[in-house]
Design a protein around this motif. Structure first.
Motif, PDB file in Angstrom:
ATOM      1  N   VAL A   1       0.846  -1.197   0.000  1.00 14.62           N
ATOM      2  CA  VAL A   1       0.000   0.000   0.000  1.00 14.62           C
ATOM      3  C   VAL A   1       0.879   1.243   0.000  1.00 14.62           C
ATOM      4  O   VAL A   1       0.687   2.159  -0.811  1.00 14.62           O
ATOM      5  N   LEU A   2       1.841   1.291   0.883  1.00 11.88           N
ATOM      6  CA  LEU A   2       2.718   2.446   0.985  1.00 11.88           C
ATOM      7  C   LEU A   2       3.483   2.675  -0.324  1.00 11.88           C
ATOM      8  O   LEU A   2       3.601   3.808  -0.799  1.00 11.88           O
ATOM      9  N   HIS A   3       3.964   1.605  -0.915  1.00 16.36           N
ATOM     10  CA  HIS A   3       4.710   1.715  -2.172  1.00 16.36           C
ATOM     11  C   HIS A   3       3.872   2.373  -3.261  1.00 16.36           C
ATOM     12  O   HIS A   3       4.309   3.340  -3.886  1.00 16.36           O
TER      13      HIS A   3
ATOM     14  N   THR B   1      -6.660   7.178  -5.871  1.00 14.10           N
ATOM     15  CA  THR B   1      -7.874   6.963  -5.090  1.00 14.10           C
ATOM     16  C   THR B   1      -7.858   5.573  -4.460  1.00 14.10           C
ATOM     17  O   THR B   1      -7.112   4.695  -4.903  1.00 14.10           O
ATOM     18  N   VAL B   2      -8.696   5.402  -3.468  1.00 12.98           N
ATOM     19  CA  VAL B   2      -8.828   4.086  -2.846  1.00 12.98           C
ATOM     20  C   VAL B   2      -9.269   3.073  -3.901  1.00 12.98           C
ATOM     21  O   VAL B   2      -8.755   1.952  -3.943  1.00 12.98           O
TER      22      VAL B   2
ATOM     23  N   LEU C   1      -3.917  -3.415  -6.500  1.00 13.12           N
ATOM     24  CA  LEU C   1      -3.527  -4.517  -5.628  1.00 13.12           C
ATOM     25  C   LEU C   1      -4.377  -5.775  -5.814  1.00 13.12           C
ATOM     26  O   LEU C   1      -4.009  -6.842  -5.322  1.00 13.12           O
ATOM     27  N   LYS C   2      -5.516  -5.632  -6.489  1.00 14.90           N
ATOM     28  CA  LYS C   2      -6.437  -6.763  -6.700  1.00 14.90           C
ATOM     29  C   LYS C   2      -6.832  -7.396  -5.368  1.00 14.90           C
ATOM     30  O   LYS C   2      -6.745  -8.611  -5.165  1.00 14.90           O
TER      31      LYS C   2
ATOM     32  N   THR D   1      -9.760  -6.862  -1.819  1.00 17.67           N
ATOM     33  CA  THR D   1     -11.089  -6.373  -1.463  1.00 17.67           C
ATOM     34  C   THR D   1     -10.976  -5.137  -0.571  1.00 17.67           C
ATOM     35  O   THR D   1      -9.937  -4.898   0.053  1.00 17.67           O
ATOM     36  N   LYS D   2     -12.079  -4.394  -0.480  1.00 15.04           N
ATOM     37  CA  LYS D   2     -12.124  -3.232   0.410  1.00 15.04           C
ATOM     38  C   LYS D   2     -11.816  -3.647   1.843  1.00 15.04           C
ATOM     39  O   LYS D   2     -11.122  -2.941   2.562  1.00 15.04           O
ATOM     40  N   GLN D   3     -12.360  -4.767   2.235  1.00 14.09           N
ATOM     41  CA  GLN D   3     -12.171  -5.246   3.601  1.00 14.09           C
ATOM     42  C   GLN D   3     -10.695  -5.526   3.879  1.00 14.09           C
ATOM     43  O   GLN D   3     -10.179  -5.182   4.947  1.00 14.09           O
ATOM     44  N   SER D   4     -10.005  -6.126   2.922  1.00 15.10           N
ATOM     45  CA  SER D   4      -8.580  -6.405   3.100  1.00 15.10           C
ATOM     46  C   SER D   4      -7.779  -5.122   3.223  1.00 15.10           C
ATOM     47  O   SER D   4      -6.838  -5.033   4.014  1.00 15.10           O
TER      48      SER D   4
END
Length: 161
Positions: A60-62, A71-72, A79-80, A82-85
């Protein structure tokens, strides 16, 4: 690439016979990928562990650092996952002061992501040992090596031509 050959003599040493190689499967390169990934991630893992983070935080940081304002939704697609992950990891990075989110200029529900000063510093600290490892390996390949490796890795991505 076998690390230890199993005996096939049938002696009672307790060793199992070696399994036959399956035609068309490139076990040597598969194993090299496993070992390369293990070593490629080992230095950043140590840095991340000190902060209570893992590889998901690194990814995520990368990508947020590489594409400020992403955007999210874009991050989820990249990243392929889910939102939950993403939610837990992103919350930890935001709460830790590594990522800042801003409402979109046209759609306030849209969340745009940016690394903070601390986030940029951490992203750089994570990338430096990986970049050095890549540079050292490429130096052994000669002048055409980087482009060959880049094309090879790009062709390994799902959906690439």
């Amino acid at each position: 690439m076998r690390h230890a050959q199993a005996k096939t003599s049938g002696s009672d040493t307790g060793t199992k016979p070696a399994l036959p190689e399956r035609a068309g499967l490139d076990y040597e390169l598969i194993e090299l990928f496993f070992f390369a990934y293990r070593d490629f991630t080992s230095d950043p893992d140590v840095i991340l562990e000190k902060r209570g983070f893992g590889r998901a935080h690194h990814r995520v940081l990368h990508f947020v650092d590489r594409e400020p304002g992403m955007t999210v939704a874009d991050l989820l697609e990249t990243l392929k996952i889910t939102k939950q992950s993403l939610a837990r990891v992103l919350k930890q990075l935001i709460d830790g002061g590594y990522i800042h989110q801003v409402a979109g200029p046209e759609d306030r529900r849209q969340r745009m992501l940016y690394t903070t000063h601390e986030g940029k510093a951490l992203a750089k600290a994570l990338a430096e040992p990986q970049s050095k490892r890549i540079a050292d390996a490429l130096a052994k390949l000669g002048p055409e090596g980087r482009d060959t490796v880049r094309r090879f890795l790009a062709s390994m991505k799902t959906g690439s031509v």
